[in-house]
Design an enzyme around this catalytic site. Sequence first.
Site, PDB file in Angstrom:
ATOM      1  N   ASP A 198      39.281  43.412  45.109  1.00 49.76           N
ATOM      2  CA  ASP A 198      40.521  42.758  44.658  1.00 49.76           C
ATOM      3  C   ASP A 198      41.723  43.337  45.405  1.00 49.76           C
ATOM      4  OD1 ASP A 198      39.141  41.269  42.668  1.00 49.76           O
ATOM      5  OD2 ASP A 198      40.865  41.434  41.316  1.00 49.76           O
ATOM      6  N   LYS A 243      32.658  58.857  44.858  1.00 46.16           N
ATOM      7  CA  LYS A 243      33.519  59.833  44.184  1.00 46.16           C
ATOM      8  C   LYS A 243      32.664  61.089  44.009  1.00 46.16           C
ATOM      9  CE  LYS A 243      37.328  61.128  42.081  1.00 46.16           C
ATOM     10  NZ  LYS A 243      38.600  61.348  42.803  1.00 46.16           N
ATOM     11  N   ASP A 291      39.366  57.120  45.740  1.00 47.47           N
ATOM     12  CA  ASP A 291      40.824  57.102  45.562  1.00 47.47           C
ATOM     13  C   ASP A 291      41.525  57.065  46.913  1.00 47.47           C
ATOM     14  OD1 ASP A 291      39.765  59.655  45.926  1.00 47.47           O
ATOM     15  OD2 ASP A 291      41.104  60.655  44.496  1.00 47.47           O
ATOM     16  N   TYR A 322      27.899  48.533  35.427  1.00 46.43           N
ATOM     17  CA  TYR A 322      27.768  47.164  34.938  1.00 46.43           C
ATOM     18  C   TYR A 322      26.449  46.943  34.209  1.00 46.43           C
ATOM     19  CZ  TYR A 322      31.754  45.133  37.428  1.00 46.43           C
ATOM     20  OH  TYR A 322      33.006  44.788  37.854  1.00 46.43           O
ATOM     21  N   ASP A 377      34.058  46.309  43.144  1.00 43.09           N
ATOM     22  CA  ASP A 377      34.813  45.299  42.400  1.00 43.09           C
ATOM     23  C   ASP A 377      36.311  45.556  42.556  1.00 43.09           C
ATOM     24  OD1 ASP A 377      35.307  43.185  40.514  1.00 43.09           O
ATOM     25  OD2 ASP A 377      35.714  44.740  39.014  1.00 43.09           O
TER      26      ASP A 377
HETATM   27  C1  IPM Z   1      33.921  39.774  40.607  1.00 42.88           C
HETATM   28  C2  IPM Z   1      34.402  39.602  39.190  1.00 42.88           C
HETATM   29  C3  IPM Z   1      33.256  39.879  38.229  1.00 42.88           C
HETATM   30  C4  IPM Z   1      32.808  41.307  38.473  1.00 42.88           C
HETATM   31  C5  IPM Z   1      33.627  39.655  36.760  1.00 42.88           C
HETATM   32  C6  IPM Z   1      34.110  38.251  36.506  1.00 42.88           C
HETATM   33  C7  IPM Z   1      32.487  39.994  35.835  1.00 42.88           C
HETATM   34  O1  IPM Z   1      35.498  40.413  38.944  1.00 42.88           O
HETATM   35  O2  IPM Z   1      32.988  39.070  41.017  1.00 42.88           O
HETATM   36  O3  IPM Z   1      34.480  40.622  41.301  1.00 42.88           O
HETATM   37  O4  IPM Z   1      33.414  42.236  37.955  1.00 42.88           O
HETATM   38  O5  IPM Z   1      31.833  41.487  39.196  1.00 42.88           O
HETATM   39 MG    MG Z   2      36.210  41.429  40.635  1.00 47.29          MG
END
Ligand code: IPM
Ligand code: MG
Length: 359
Positions: free
Chosen positions: A252, A189, A224, A139, A248
């Site tokens: 999710d 990884k 993975d 990032y 990240d």
């Molecule tokens: C999160 C989001 C952010 C990230 C995006 C919106 C830049 O996905 O906070 O997980 O990738 O960190």
């Molecule tokens: Mg995210």
Amino acid sequence: MIKNIAVISGDGIGTEIVREAVKVLNKTAAKYNHEFRYTDVLMGGVAIDETGVPLPEETVKVCKASDAVLLGAVGGPKWDKGAGHLRPEAGLLGIRAALDLFANLRPVKLFDVLADACVLKNPGNIDLVIVRELIGGAYFGKRRTYADEKGARAAYDTMLYRDWEIERIVKVAFRLAMKRSGNVVSVDKANVLDSSRLWREVVWEVYNSSEDYKGIMLSDMLVDNAAMQLVRAPGQFDVIVTENLFGDILSDEASVLTGSLGMLPSASLSETGAGMYEPCHGSAPDIAGQDKANPLAMILSAAMMLRLSFDMDEEAGDIESAVERVLAKGLRTGDIYRRHDGTRLAGCTEMGDAVTAEI
Ligand code: IPM
Ligand code: MG
């Protein structure tokens, strides 16, 4: 206690969910005799529209001077065409870096009453925390988009970690694990990436550096495999510590274990300064302005703010159990609604009001 809170409502559903969280906070303040003072600041798409940049100086200044920052969500299709540094997301990365928020805590907990909203058939007990490094890796590494010598379009991003960046995030994970069941899985990884091999080496150095950590059960897992284990047997995890991009993605993935991304709060912390509290979900432009958003991740993030930045354990617990009671009564926003007896579809405002009433 008097606390100053910088509020970044942001874009899309950001404004709607922040409004509900502030309601809940005000009721909590009244009950426990605190005073929360809010300062609204601009970030993301609204900031681009009003000031030309996603993260105005003023916002950074106010956030730095506050006791904590509450953040809704930023981003939306309207701003997707801009150059990288002029996108709403650049504002988010900018504020994370400006406040030195290297530690992102993402608790993933399945409330019993939501077991049927979980994607797994037999979820069992899911209660884990993803500790994501937040201001390093791909990032923030060197990047470039260019044409190579043969005219092909090319682009790269660099995943760079320094030993001290790994050390400090691993210590956060260890300290957290000592207050929980003491099980830490470090995700990398290392079979492919140099940055992961350094990560793994430093994780074990930190582990062996202090007697304090001897009670911790530490293990490594390749990312993975971790992605698979999270949906195969999430009950095995307590604390997961990992670098920015892996964290990240895994967070999710893990969120659907709780029924919905709309249930996942987060805290971003520095060594000393103001923490920032935001839901893990985005600005959901498709449902923005329709009173359909789930405000619970935002409300639970506000609870984390009380606990971690203001040392208000009891107040935080009060909010969390209010959320649980509202769910137990059957109220559901669209994302966690499964048509069956005893549950009722609610909007964002109704959900926020119901939690507020339970405080
Ligand atoms: C999160 C989001 C952010 C990230 C995006 C919106 C830049 O996905 O906070 O997980 O990738 O960190
Ligand atoms: Mg995210």
